[in-house]
Design an enzyme around this catalytic site. Structure first.
Site, PDB file in Angstrom:
ATOM      1  N   LYS A  74       0.872  -1.176   0.000  1.00  0.00           N
ATOM      2  CA  LYS A  74       0.000   0.000   0.000  1.00  0.00           C
ATOM      3  C   LYS A  74       0.902   1.215   0.000  1.00  0.00           C
ATOM      4  O   LYS A  74       1.951   1.213   0.640  1.00  0.00           O
ATOM      5  CB  LYS A  74      -0.870   0.020   1.263  1.00  0.00           C
ATOM      6  CG  LYS A  74      -1.892  -1.103   1.341  1.00  0.00           C
ATOM      7  CD  LYS A  74      -2.744  -0.908   2.581  1.00  0.00           C
ATOM      8  CE  LYS A  74      -3.686  -2.072   2.787  1.00  0.00           C
ATOM      9  NZ  LYS A  74      -4.451  -1.952   4.034  1.00  0.00           N
ATOM     10  N   HIS A 118       0.404   5.885   3.536  1.00  0.00           N
ATOM     11  CA  HIS A 118      -0.751   6.713   3.833  1.00  0.00           C
ATOM     12  C   HIS A 118      -0.351   7.879   4.736  1.00  0.00           C
ATOM     13  O   HIS A 118       0.523   7.747   5.583  1.00  0.00           O
ATOM     14  CB  HIS A 118      -1.826   5.858   4.519  1.00  0.00           C
ATOM     15  CG  HIS A 118      -3.168   6.514   4.564  1.00  0.00           C
ATOM     16  ND1 HIS A 118      -3.479   7.497   5.462  1.00  0.00           N
ATOM     17  CD2 HIS A 118      -4.278   6.339   3.799  1.00  0.00           C
ATOM     18  CE1 HIS A 118      -4.730   7.906   5.267  1.00  0.00           C
ATOM     19  NE2 HIS A 118      -5.229   7.215   4.262  1.00  0.00           N
ATOM     20  N   HIS A 122       0.138   7.516   8.457  1.00  0.00           N
ATOM     21  CA  HIS A 122       1.364   6.956   9.041  1.00  0.00           C
ATOM     22  C   HIS A 122       2.377   8.048   9.395  1.00  0.00           C
ATOM     23  O   HIS A 122       3.390   7.762  10.030  1.00  0.00           O
ATOM     24  CB  HIS A 122       2.023   5.970   8.063  1.00  0.00           C
ATOM     25  CG  HIS A 122       1.284   4.668   7.955  1.00  0.00           C
ATOM     26  ND1 HIS A 122       0.520   4.349   6.859  1.00  0.00           N
ATOM     27  CD2 HIS A 122       1.178   3.632   8.813  1.00  0.00           C
ATOM     28  CE1 HIS A 122      -0.026   3.154   7.054  1.00  0.00           C
ATOM     29  NE2 HIS A 122       0.361   2.703   8.226  1.00  0.00           N
TER      30      HIS A 122
END
Length: 578
Positions: A139, A142, A145
């Site tokens: 992923k 984001h 994070h």
């Protein structure tokens, strides 16, 4: 910087009360500076002495305070002694204050100024393992994070600066049912060509599609479970695809961490603990902690402890869960690194998870679980770029750099520099960090571009601007030698306010080390910047008499050094020009 003065005051108290000097050190603190007002330098808190049994706990505390103040004699170090409200205030000889604080800045150890006081030396040293950032493989990084990354980086920097051996660990989410979904989804929606072109974007698109599909298609969910089961059995095709996704993602993450000025000593992951999971489950079984439900899941019953609940550690098909892998990881880290403390940095929604983790470890007989801590943080609301809601961290970093570049181009104060984009990026990241660290970490906060990027006010831009301004002042007065200086020439209130504020540096670091909250250090540095701005206006270096110029430059050099050191602990890279 405070050692000499605290020791002197403690010795005076020790002689008067016939007690060892050391018992007075915890009750002595530097007095905060308020708006350039004349204040004392140190305060002795009487209630602490009463609590510690140094003074009688009975009787009127104010009468006790005044009686002790009257017994103490002034000398060449302490000019004034006065009873305040339940405390005694001490004013230090102004020449000596400047001399003792600014002396170390002429040495090769100035990068460690304030880090070796008796107060900080009293902190327990050892090996600290900090687990932070910990994004999920396959992923894109984001924006959510970001908080874990910068908070964990601050904690690691702080512990390291105070003399601990620090292991910075990124515990990647590289296992579990999410991989089952991605593995099943890639066979349906994936493309090796698109993977080569834009790896994380393509994996993200596949993940979104397969999640949507799984919502209304039971076959997709079954395929995901099947893929994860094959992965846990080490079937070569499943492992090969997983390894490809992991390598791609770690490579992309490293690039983002480099932009943030963050590094890790260890890239670990849930996948590293498959054997450990089996051993941990066996340990739980041997201790009689594991029970099997009617559904076939394996649980640990924690209802006898503080938490009235049960914790599932194995699914009915025998596959592991997040908590199982965390149990195995903790045991492995203790055996491998012999840490004295382990700190997990995640959002506050995982508080219950870590309570369960630590409780299970204690139940397994691991007393070191008491030295494991969770640092929780709140949510960021309203994080948007000009094009809409922020999803990925790189979008946020690009936006911060672009906005900062624009602001710099509009400012008449902006200096010519070799790499304006690099400066804008560093200042933009400073702004992100400072906005994040203003309050208590567990609180939620509203993201605000305009407030965050202001050059004045309590922002990361203001920190950088002050540091760059001090660097410029030092550079412009390069011909002035400060190897020797006359401290008696720093008696103006704006000089004294800076010196008094610097007395608090070790106390602020101590407080930060106790509760792991960056706001103490950030607020100290912001206050230092405000005091510096006043002094910069009132105390010119260029054009002043040589000895005056030497003393002032020494003051500003020392301030610049403390500001830069503090910024680095926060995770902010100081810029010399902007």
């Amino acid at each position: 910087m405070t050692c000499f003065f605290k020791r002197t005051i403690a010795a005076k108290l020790g002689r008067t009360l016939h007690q060892p000097d050391d018992v007075f050190i915890p009750a002595l603190s530097a007095v905060p500076v308020f708006k350039k007002q004349q204040t004392s330098d140190f305060r002795l808190t009487i209630s602490i002495l009463r609590t510690n049994g140094v003074l009688p706990a009975s009787g009127d505390i104010q009468t006790q305070t005044e009686h002790l103040a009257n017994q103490l004699k002034r000398d060449s170090v302490v000019e004034e002694i006065a009873a305040g409200s339940a405390g005694i205030n001490f004013k230090i000889n102004r020449k000596l204050l400047a001399q003792k604080i600014l002396e170390p800045f002429g040495t090769e150890h100035q990068g460690k100024i304030g880090l070796h006081s008796e107060l900080l030396n009293s902190l327990q040293k050892g090996t600290t393992l900090v687990e932070y950032s910990s994004p999920n493989i396959a992923k894109k990084f984001h924006a959510g994070h970001l908080r874990s990354t910068i908070i964990g980086n601050f904690i690691a920097n702080l512990r390291e600066s105070l003399g601990n051996k620090v292991i910075r660990m990124n515990f990647l989410g590289d296992w579990g049912m999410q991989f089952g979904l991605l593995g099943a989804g890639f066979s349906q929606f994936g493309s090796q060509e698109k993977l080569a072109e834009n790896p994380l974007q393509h994996l993200y698109e596949v993940y979104v599609k397969v999640n949507k599909e799984a919502e209304h298609n039971e076959d997709t969910t079954l395929a995901a479970r099947n893929f994860f089961r094959r992965l846990e059995r080490h079937e070569s095709r499943a492992v090969s695809l997983w390894q490809q996704f992991r390598n791609i993602t770690v490579s992309e993450y490293r690039r983002v961490y480099e932009r943030l000025g963050v590094h890790f000593d260890v890239y670990s992951g849930e996948s590293c603990h498959q054997e450990g999971v089996r051993e941990a489950v066996q340990q739980l079984r041997n201790r009689g902690l594991l029970k099997t439900t009617e559904k076939g899941t394996a649980i640990v019953d924690l209802s006898a402890g503080d938490l009235s609940n049960v914790c599932t550690v194995l699914r009915s098909d025998g596959t592991s869960l997040y908590i199982t892998r965390d149990i195995a990881a903790a045991i492995d880290r203790r055996e491998k690194y012999h840490f004295d403390e382990m700190i997990y940095v995640t959002d506050k929604s995982q508080t219950h998870h870590f309570q369960q983790l630590f409780q299970i470890l204690r139940a397994m007989g691991h007393s070191w679980a008491d030295r494991c801590h969770h640092v929780p943080f709140g949510l960021v609301q309203g994080m948007k770029t000009r094009t809409g809601e922020v999803v990925f961290l790189e979008d946020l970093l690009d936006e911060a750099r672009a906005r900062m570049l624009h602001n710099m181009s509009q400012s008449k104060m902006t200096k010519e520099m070799d790499d304006a984009e690099d400066t804008a990026q560093k200042v933009g990241i400073s702004a992100l960090i400072a906005q994040d660290f203003r309050g208590l970490l567990q609180g939620d906060y509203k993201f605000d571009w305009d407030k965050m990027l202001q050059a004045q006010g309590d922002t990361g831009v203001f920190l950088q601007y002050t540091h760059a301004r001090l660097c410029s002042l030092i550079q412009k007065n390069n011909d002035i030698d400060t190897a020797t200086f006359d401290p008696s020439l720093l008696t103006e209130q704006s000089s004294v306010s800076i010196l008094q504020h610097l007395l608090r540096y070790d106390e602020v670091l101590y407080q930060s080390a106790q509760d792991l909250q960056p706001k103490h250090l950030l607020n100290f540095l912001l206050k230092l910047c405000h005091l510096t701005a006043s002094a910069h206006r009132e105390l010119p270096v260029k054009g002043s008499a040589q000895q005056v110029a030497q003393a002032r430059k020494r003051l500003f050099s020392g301030t610049c050094s403390v500001l830069a050191n503090g910024m680095r602990i926060l995770g902010i890279i100081p810029v010399d020009k902007m």
